[in-house]
Write a protein that holds these residues in place. Structure first.
Motif, PDB file in Angstrom:
ATOM      1  N   GLU A   2      35.126  39.921  28.754  1.00  0.00           N
ATOM      2  CA  GLU A   2      36.251  39.020  28.925  1.00  0.00           C
ATOM      3  C   GLU A   2      37.515  39.796  29.287  1.00  0.00           C
ATOM      4  N   ILE A   3      37.647  41.007  28.724  1.00  0.00           N
ATOM      5  CA  ILE A   3      38.820  41.830  29.028  1.00  0.00           C
ATOM      6  C   ILE A   3      38.849  42.193  30.506  1.00  0.00           C
ATOM      7  N   LEU A   4      37.678  42.538  31.052  1.00  0.00           N
ATOM      8  CA  LEU A   4      37.591  42.889  32.465  1.00  0.00           C
ATOM      9  C   LEU A   4      37.936  41.693  33.352  1.00  0.00           C
ATOM     10  N   VAL A   5      37.466  40.507  32.947  1.00  0.00           N
ATOM     11  CA  VAL A   5      37.774  39.283  33.701  1.00  0.00           C
ATOM     12  C   VAL A   5      39.282  39.022  33.686  1.00  0.00           C
ATOM     13  N   THR A   6      39.888  39.179  32.500  1.00  0.00           N
ATOM     14  CA  THR A   6      41.333  38.974  32.375  1.00  0.00           C
ATOM     15  C   THR A   6      42.104  39.960  33.239  1.00  0.00           C
ATOM     16  N   ILE A   7      41.682  41.229  33.224  1.00  0.00           N
ATOM     17  CA  ILE A   7      42.330  42.247  34.051  1.00  0.00           C
ATOM     18  C   ILE A   7      42.222  41.873  35.527  1.00  0.00           C
ATOM     19  N   GLY A   8      41.044  41.346  35.910  1.00  0.00           N
ATOM     20  CA  GLY A   8      40.842  40.914  37.298  1.00  0.00           C
ATOM     21  C   GLY A   8      41.804  39.808  37.696  1.00  0.00           C
ATOM     22  N   TYR A   9      41.989  38.824  36.804  1.00  0.00           N
ATOM     23  CA  TYR A   9      42.916  37.728  37.084  1.00  0.00           C
ATOM     24  C   TYR A   9      44.363  38.232  37.161  1.00  0.00           C
ATOM     25  N   ALA A  11      45.259  41.186  38.100  1.00  0.00           N
ATOM     26  CA  ALA A  11      45.370  41.906  39.380  1.00  0.00           C
ATOM     27  C   ALA A  11      45.610  40.920  40.524  1.00  0.00           C
ATOM     28  N   ILE A  12      44.915  39.775  40.480  1.00  0.00           N
ATOM     29  CA  ILE A  12      45.113  38.756  41.518  1.00  0.00           C
ATOM     30  C   ILE A  12      46.544  38.221  41.464  1.00  0.00           C
ATOM     31  N   CYS A  13      47.075  38.021  40.244  1.00  0.00           N
ATOM     32  CA  CYS A  13      48.456  37.541  40.089  1.00  0.00           C
ATOM     33  C   CYS A  13      49.437  38.513  40.724  1.00  0.00           C
ATOM     34  N   ILE A  14      49.222  39.811  40.460  1.00  0.00           N
ATOM     35  CA  ILE A  14      50.109  40.835  41.019  1.00  0.00           C
ATOM     36  C   ILE A  14      50.049  40.822  42.541  1.00  0.00           C
ATOM     37  N   VAL A  15      48.830  40.687  43.080  1.00  0.00           N
ATOM     38  CA  VAL A  15      48.660  40.641  44.535  1.00  0.00           C
ATOM     39  C   VAL A  15      49.377  39.428  45.123  1.00  0.00           C
ATOM     40  N   PHE A  16      49.210  38.262  44.500  1.00  0.00           N
ATOM     41  CA  PHE A  16      49.838  37.036  44.991  1.00  0.00           C
ATOM     42  C   PHE A  16      51.360  37.155  44.968  1.00  0.00           C
ATOM     43  N   PHE A  17      51.916  37.604  43.839  1.00  0.00           N
ATOM     44  CA  PHE A  17      53.364  37.717  43.696  1.00  0.00           C
ATOM     45  C   PHE A  17      53.914  38.736  44.691  1.00  0.00           C
ATOM     46  N   SER A  18      53.222  39.865  44.811  1.00  0.00           N
ATOM     47  CA  SER A  18      53.658  40.914  45.736  1.00  0.00           C
ATOM     48  C   SER A  18      53.572  40.452  47.184  1.00  0.00           C
ATOM     49  N   LEU A  19      52.556  39.641  47.498  1.00  0.00           N
ATOM     50  CA  LEU A  19      52.398  39.142  48.865  1.00  0.00           C
ATOM     51  C   LEU A  19      53.586  38.271  49.264  1.00  0.00           C
ATOM     52  N   ALA A  20      53.996  37.390  48.360  1.00  0.00           N
ATOM     53  CA  ALA A  20      55.132  36.508  48.647  1.00  0.00           C
ATOM     54  C   ALA A  20      56.403  37.316  48.901  1.00  0.00           C
ATOM     55  N   MET A 273      57.693  33.165  33.811  1.00  0.00           N
ATOM     56  CA  MET A 273      57.037  31.864  33.875  1.00  0.00           C
ATOM     57  C   MET A 273      56.312  31.686  35.205  1.00  0.00           C
ATOM     58  N   ILE A 274      56.877  32.249  36.272  1.00  0.00           N
ATOM     59  CA  ILE A 274      56.207  32.171  37.575  1.00  0.00           C
ATOM     60  C   ILE A 274      54.890  32.932  37.537  1.00  0.00           C
ATOM     61  N   VAL A 275      54.938  34.151  36.977  1.00  0.00           N
ATOM     62  CA  VAL A 275      53.709  34.957  36.868  1.00  0.00           C
ATOM     63  C   VAL A 275      52.693  34.239  35.984  1.00  0.00           C
ATOM     64  N   GLU A 276      53.168  33.647  34.896  1.00  0.00           N
ATOM     65  CA  GLU A 276      52.278  32.898  34.010  1.00  0.00           C
ATOM     66  C   GLU A 276      51.673  31.709  34.753  1.00  0.00           C
ATOM     67  N   GLY A 277      52.493  31.057  35.593  1.00  0.00           N
ATOM     68  CA  GLY A 277      51.986  29.931  36.376  1.00  0.00           C
ATOM     69  C   GLY A 277      50.911  30.370  37.356  1.00  0.00           C
ATOM     70  N   ILE A 278      51.126  31.523  38.007  1.00  0.00           N
ATOM     71  CA  ILE A 278      50.111  32.053  38.925  1.00  0.00           C
ATOM     72  C   ILE A 278      48.824  32.339  38.164  1.00  0.00           C
ATOM     73  N   TYR A 279      48.952  32.992  37.013  1.00  0.00           N
ATOM     74  CA  TYR A 279      47.774  33.367  36.216  1.00  0.00           C
ATOM     75  C   TYR A 279      46.963  32.136  35.809  1.00  0.00           C
ATOM     76  N   LYS A 280      47.652  31.132  35.269  1.00  0.00           N
ATOM     77  CA  LYS A 280      46.943  29.944  34.799  1.00  0.00           C
ATOM     78  C   LYS A 280      46.330  29.154  35.956  1.00  0.00           C
ATOM     79  N   SER A 281      47.028  29.150  37.091  1.00  0.00           N
ATOM     80  CA  SER A 281      46.489  28.446  38.258  1.00  0.00           C
ATOM     81  C   SER A 281      45.233  29.121  38.776  1.00  0.00           C
ATOM     82  N   VAL A 282      45.283  30.443  38.927  1.00  0.00           N
ATOM     83  CA  VAL A 282      44.134  31.191  39.424  1.00  0.00           C
ATOM     84  C   VAL A 282      42.971  31.081  38.454  1.00  0.00           C
ATOM     85  N   ARG A 283      43.282  31.166  37.171  1.00  0.00           N
ATOM     86  CA  ARG A 283      42.227  31.092  36.157  1.00  0.00           C
ATOM     87  C   ARG A 283      41.573  29.707  36.148  1.00  0.00           C
TER      88      ARG A 283
END
Length: 391
Positions: A2-9, A11-20, A273-283
């Protein structure tokens, strides 16, 4: 595992935020180069560099504070912003700055938000290719009320439909939730339509959750067959983008409307809150996360075009003054105003981050079960769209 899955999510949040951020700054960067302007630095993040490399006279860097980014273009940037960008600036405002055409300044300033809009359009068309069951918004029909909550006390029944909140017409459950947050904890008029079509007005005072800070009337909505989608209100790309823009402008309107300013400001969220929103949406669903990214890009475009010094809209404003009046605002004034607004924005950002951190701490330590309610009822800088079936 589960920790690895969370880390993966994460990482996706960081990529999404950085892309914008990166696509926005790339717009400024590429247009400045095409116009023959000197570019000193392209940075993702602020503050000291984690990594940097100079290539063809431009320093590329990733910095420690991941709250945005910037392109340093000496002939366009106000002197005051150099402090924010990590540069020393000149002792004398405007020293060494080459005067360029206001049209070039406008082109560079518009290019950043323009790239965000372009990415949002691309994402909207990608999302439109998904199956139809990914899309939809709840109506304002009530299926039940929670005991002891304002809706029950006001006599709201199963089959009733909420038509308006505080005089604002609502067509979807998410619109209704946003209006409830803006109304806050004061007596508010709700227009209710029953099954027969007859309308009545009831007065309710939304209750505020002590942990999340969210206001609610305790009404339950119809569940969607395949689960609610935060950021997928419609299949049409145009409707997606109009929904994004409408949500943002509703919050901006609330901020400048005297009767709504206080509650709207309290409901705002910052970067956390934006990062949290990205995380929860992706998850919740990868495509839901793509929808959030689309919304985030529209949000960045609109906010950056506001006529506020330091933002792109401020640069456009000063350039337009030069075009209309055939003379520029003195550099000393531009520098002073830009520096003042820079500190104001940093102060607001610090307050939002602190408030977001407090909220997250309360949710995860005192009352973990409140996390779902917070996710679905909070308005961000943006109006955090909802997926809960209660309010």
């Amino acid at each position: 595992m589960e920790i690895l899955v969370t880390i993966g999510y994460i990482a996706i949040c960081i990529v999404f935020f950085s892309l914008a951020i990166a696509i926005h700054e790339f717009g400024h960067f590429i247009v400045a180069l095409k116009l023959g302007l000197k570019v000193d630095r392209f940075s993702i993040g602020f503050g000291p560099a984690i990594w940097k490399k100079t290539w063809k006279g431009v320093e590329y860097r990733i910095s420690w504070i991941p709250l945005g980014g910037y392109v340093m273009i000496p002939d366009v940037d106000p002197e005051g912003t150099k402090k924010l960008e990590g540069g020393a600036g000149n002792d004398k405002p405007g020293a060494g700055k080459k005067e360029i055409s206001p049209w070039k300044e406008i082109a560079v300033a518009v290019a950043g938000p323009g790239m965000n809009i372009l990415l949002a359009v691309v994402l909207a068309f990608i999302l439109s290719a998904l199956s139809a069951d990914k899309f939809g918004e709840l109506t304002c029909e009530v299926t039940d009320t929670l005991k002891g909550m304002p809706a029950e006390k006001a006599g709201v029944k199963e089959g009733d439909t909420i038509v308006s909140v505080a005089g604002k017409k609502v067509n979807t459950w998410s619109q209704m939730q946003v209006e409830v947050q803006i109304a806050g904890g004061k007596e508010t008029e709700f227009v209710i339509r029953d099954k027969s079509g007859a309308e009545r007005t009831v007065v309710m005072t939304p209750d505020q959750d002590k942990v999340t800070g969210v206001f609610a009337i305790g009404a339950l909505s119809l569940p969607m067959e395949n689960g609610l989608r935060h950021w997928l209100p419609a299949r049409s790309p145009l409707k997606q983008l109009l929904w994004d823009a409408g949500s943002i402008f509703r919050v901006l309107k609330g901020l400048v409307t005297p009767k709504e300013t206080k509650n709207t400001a309290k409901a705002l969220g910052g970067p956390l809150m934006i990062v949290e929103g990205i995380y929860k949406s992706v998850r919740h669903d990868f495509w839901d996360g793509i929808g959030f990214l689309r919304f985030l890009n529209v949000n960045l475009a609109v906010l950056n075009l506001l006529p506020i010094p330091v933002l792109d809209g401020g640069l456009i404003m000063f350039a337009l003054i030069a075009l209309i009046f055939r003379r520029r605002v003195p550099e000393k004034i531009v520098a002073a105003v830009s520096t003042a607004f820079m500190f104001v924005l940093l102060g607001v950002m610090a307050i939002l981050i602190f408030r977001d951190a407090q909220r997250s701490w309360r949710i995860h330590t005192y009352k973990p079960e409140a996390a779902e309610a917070a996710e679905t009822n909070t308005v961000t800088t943006v109006t955090n769209e909802t997926s809960n079936t209660s309010n």
